[in-house]
Scaffold this motif. Structure first.
Motif, short mmCIF file in Angstrom:
data_model
loop_
_atom_site.label_atom_id
_atom_site.label_comp_id
_atom_site.label_asym_id
_atom_site.label_seq_id
_atom_site.Cartn_x
_atom_site.Cartn_y
_atom_site.Cartn_z
N LEU A 37 0.78 -1.17 0.10
CA LEU A 37 -0.04 0.05 0.13
C LEU A 37 0.81 1.32 -0.10
O LEU A 37 0.72 2.30 -0.77
CB LEU A 37 -0.85 0.15 1.35
CG LEU A 37 -2.45 0.48 1.04
CD1 LEU A 37 -3.00 -0.88 0.07
CD2 LEU A 37 -3.26 0.43 2.33
N PHE A 41 1.15 3.91 -3.14
CA PHE A 41 0.69 5.32 -2.85
C PHE A 41 2.01 6.18 -3.43
O PHE A 41 1.94 7.16 -3.97
CB PHE A 41 0.51 5.38 -1.25
CG PHE A 41 0.56 7.08 -0.89
CD1 PHE A 41 -0.71 7.60 -1.49
CD2 PHE A 41 1.51 7.76 -0.15
CE1 PHE A 41 -1.13 9.04 -0.96
CE2 PHE A 41 1.21 9.37 0.09
CZ PHE A 41 0.10 9.67 -0.34
N VAL A 408 -6.69 3.49 -2.30
CA VAL A 408 -5.83 4.59 -2.21
C VAL A 408 -5.91 5.18 -3.51
O VAL A 408 -5.72 6.51 -3.58
CB VAL A 408 -4.35 3.71 -2.09
CG1 VAL A 408 -3.43 5.03 -2.19
CG2 VAL A 408 -4.24 3.34 -0.33
N HIS A 412 -6.60 8.99 -4.09
CA HIS A 412 -5.86 10.03 -4.43
C HIS A 412 -6.54 10.76 -5.66
O HIS A 412 -6.24 12.05 -5.77
CB HIS A 412 -4.73 9.36 -5.13
CG HIS A 412 -3.67 10.19 -5.89
ND1 HIS A 412 -2.67 10.98 -5.21
CD2 HIS A 412 -3.28 10.19 -7.24
CE1 HIS A 412 -2.07 11.32 -6.32
NE2 HIS A 412 -2.28 11.19 -7.53
N GLN A 428 -3.27 13.90 1.70
CA GLN A 428 -3.74 12.41 1.62
C GLN A 428 -3.12 11.58 2.72
O GLN A 428 -3.38 10.35 2.90
CB GLN A 428 -3.34 11.94 0.09
CG GLN A 428 -3.89 12.64 -0.87
CD GLN A 428 -3.53 12.18 -2.27
OE1 GLN A 428 -3.55 10.82 -2.61
NE2 GLN A 428 -3.00 13.00 -2.98
N MET A 432 -4.14 7.84 3.84
CA MET A 432 -3.09 6.76 3.58
C MET A 432 -2.79 5.94 4.84
O MET A 432 -2.91 4.88 4.81
CB MET A 432 -1.80 7.19 2.98
CG MET A 432 -0.45 6.34 2.72
SD MET A 432 -1.13 4.94 1.54
CE MET A 432 -0.01 3.77 1.89
#
Length: 449
Positions: A37, A41, A408, A412, A428, A432
Motif C-alpha cells: 500500500l 501510494f 488508495v 488520490h 492524503q 493513507m
C-alpha cells in the motif's frame, strides 16, 4: 456418489481461517500488505498528477442489442417474476422445521447477503430487478396509480439513514443476536423488513425502495465496482470501475452505511478469536443476555472506529473552506467501497461457493417432508475451496490488499479533484495511514486469530 464427510468442528463459520495455510508466514503477509500500500501510494503520488476519473459518462458504448436486451420488458419481467416465485417458495421454508436442513437461513445469509454482493459488483445494482417488494409495488402502482403508491415524496434529509438502520439490524442479527441461525429469528426479521418496506413503498413509492431498503442500498454500493453502467442516453457502456466509484450518491448516512459494512465484517473476524470468546464467556457466565450485550457492544465499537477514523482522516487537510471540509467525508466515501467489497469477498466468498451450494440443494425440500424438487436432493455440494486451502487463503489476501490499493488510488484521484494544489499530497497522508492500518488489521483479523 457419497459426499465427503466434513465435521463442522474443522471449519470456521465463514470458511478457512488461520495462518497455517498461508504460503508465507503471517508476519510477512502483514508487512508485505502494508508495504504494498505504501509503495503504491508513493508511485501514484508522483506519477499521477492530474485527475483521471470522476466522469459519470466515461466509457465505451456496447452494441445497441445489449441495451435492447437489458431494457426488454419481457426479459426484466421474467427475472422479476422468477425472483418473486423463489421468494414465495422460501416463505414455505419460513414455516418449516427449525433444523439445520431448513434452507431459509442459508438463503438469507449466504445467497442473499453475499450472492447479491457478488452479482452487483459484476453486473450492476441487481436488487432493483430482483426485489420482490419492488415488483409488487410496481404492479400495484401500474394498476391503481399514484394515489395508492407513492403519494408522498421521499424526504431528502433521510438519505440513506433508514437503510443504515436496516443494515445494522441485519448484521446485529447475524453477529450479536442470541440465535442467528434460528428459522424463527430469521422469519421475524424478514417479517419486520417486509412490513416496513411495503409501508414505506406505498407512502413514498420506489424512492423508498431505492434509499431506505438496506438490500437495495447494499446492492448500489457494490455496483460501483461493476464494469457496466448506463450513460446519459440510456446506452449500456463498459468502463473502468474507478469511474463508477465516483457515481456513489453522497447522501446523509452514506459514510455510516459503508462503516457498518466494513466494521461488521471486521467484527465477524474478531469474534472468532479465542481471546474474545474467552472474555465473553467469563463475563457472561452462561447468561445469554450478557453475551448478546457484549457482542452488541463489540459490534458498535468496530463500526464506530471505522466512522471516526475515516471521518477524521478525510477532514484532516488544510487550505479548504469550512463547507468543503464538512463535506469531504461524503465526497471521499467512494474510496471505501473497494476496501469494503474486498474484505467482504475475502471473508465470505468461500461461504458463497460452498454453503451456497448447500442452501440451493436444500431448496428441494423446504418443509422437510422428503420432497425432491428438480432432483436437488440427489446432488451433493463440492467443497472446492476447502480442498485447496493455500489457493483459497492466497485469494483472500489478494482481495484485501487489492481492495485497499484500489481504495488508495480512488482517494488520490478524489484529492486531486477536491483539494487545493499545495495540499493535494499532504492532505492524503492521514487517509493513507488510515488505509494502511485497515489493511494491517484486516489481514490480522482474517488470519491471525
Amino acid at each position: 456418489m457419497t459426499p465427503t464427510v466434513r465435521p463442522t468442528e474443522t471449519l470456521l463459520a465463514h470458511g478457512l481461517g488461520g495462518s497455517e495455510y498461508l504460503p508465507v508466514p503471517l508476519t510477512a503477509v502483514l508487512i508485505g500488505g502494508a508495504w504494498a500500500l505504501t509503495i503504491s501510494f508513493a508511485v501514484i503520488a508522483f506519477a499521477w498528477r492530474t485527475p483521471r476519473y470522476g466522469q459519470a459518462d466515461a466509457g465505451r458504448e456496447l452494441p445497441s442489442w445489449v441495451t435492447a436486451l437489458v431494457d426488454n420488458s419481457w426479459v426484466r419481467g421474467v427475472i422479476s417474476v422468477a425472483a418473486l416465485v423463489l421468494t414465495l417458495w422460501l416463505v414455505l421454508a419460513a414455516f418449516g422445521p427449525d433444523t439445520d436442513e431448513n434452507p431459509l437461513p442459508g438463503a438469507f445469509y449466504v445467497l442473499l447477503w453475499v450472492g447479491m454482493t457478488v452479482l452487483s459488483a459484476l453486473i450492476g445494482p441487481v436488487w432493483r430487478l430482483l426485489s420482490p417488494i419492488r415488483t409488487v409495488l410496481r404492479v400495484v402502482g401500474a394498476v391503481l396509480g399514484p394515489r395508492v403508491v407513492g403519494w408522498k415524496a421521499y424526504p431528502r434529509r433521510l438519505g440513506w439513514w433508514p437503510a443504515a438502520f436496516g443494515l445494522f439490524a441485519f448484521v446485529w442479527l447475524e453477529l450479536a443476536s442470541p440465535e442467528p441461525g434460528s428459522v424463527a429469528a430469521v422469519r421475524l426479521w424478514l417479517l419486520s423488513y417486509v412490513v416496513i418496506t411495503l409501508v414505506g413503498g406505498f407512502v413514498c413509492g420506489l424512492r423508498w425502495t431505492d434509499n431506505a431498503d438496506p438490500f437495495a442500498v447494499y446492492s448500489t454500493v457494490a455496483s460501483r465496482l461493476a464494469p457496466f453502467a448506463k450513460n446519459a442516453d440510456g446506452r449500456v457502456i463498459v468502463r473502468s470501475p474507478m469511474n463508477s466509484l465516483t457515481t456513489l450518491p453522497v447522501l446523509p448516512g452514506t459514510v455510516t452505511v459503508l462503516a457498518i459494512l466494513l466494521g461488521s465484517t471486521a467484527f465477524d473476524s474478531f469474534s472468532a478469536i479465542p481471546l474474545w470468546q474467552e472474555f465473553v464467556d467469563e463475563r457472561a457466565d452462561g447468561s445469554q443476555m450478557v453475551t448478546t450485550l457484549l457482542s452488541t457492544a463489540g459490534l458498535l465499537v468496530f463500526i464506530g472506529v471505522v466512522v471516526v477514523t475515516f471521518w477524521s482522516a478525510a477532514r484532516a487537510v488544510g487550505g479548504v473552506s469550512p463547507d468543503l471540509r464538512r463535506r469531504l467525508p461524503g465526497l471521499m466515501a467512494h474510496s471505501l467501497i473497494p476496501i469494503v467489497i474486498g474484505y467482504i469477498l475475502a471473508h465470505y466468498l468461500q461461504s458463497l461457493v460452498e454453503q451456497g451450494q448447500e442452501a440451493l440443494l436444500a431448496l428441494g425440500d423446504p418443509l422437510g417432508r422428503g420432497w425432491n424438487l428438480l432432483w436437488l436432493s440427489d446432488a451433493h455440494p463440492v467443497y472446492i475451496m476447502s480442498d485447496h486451502p493455500t489457493f483459497t487463503v492466497t485469494l483472500k489476501v489478494l482481495f484485501v490488499v487489492g481492495g485497499h490499493m484500489m481504495g488508495v488510488a480512488a482517494a488520490h484521484d478524489a484529492s486531486l479533484r477536491l483539494l487545493p494544489r499545495r495540499h493535494q499530497l499532504t492532505g492524503q497522508l492521514t487517509m493513507m495511514v488510515t488505509m494502511v492500518c485497515y489493511t494491517f488489521l484486516g489481514l490480522y483479523l482474517l488470519f491471525g486469530g
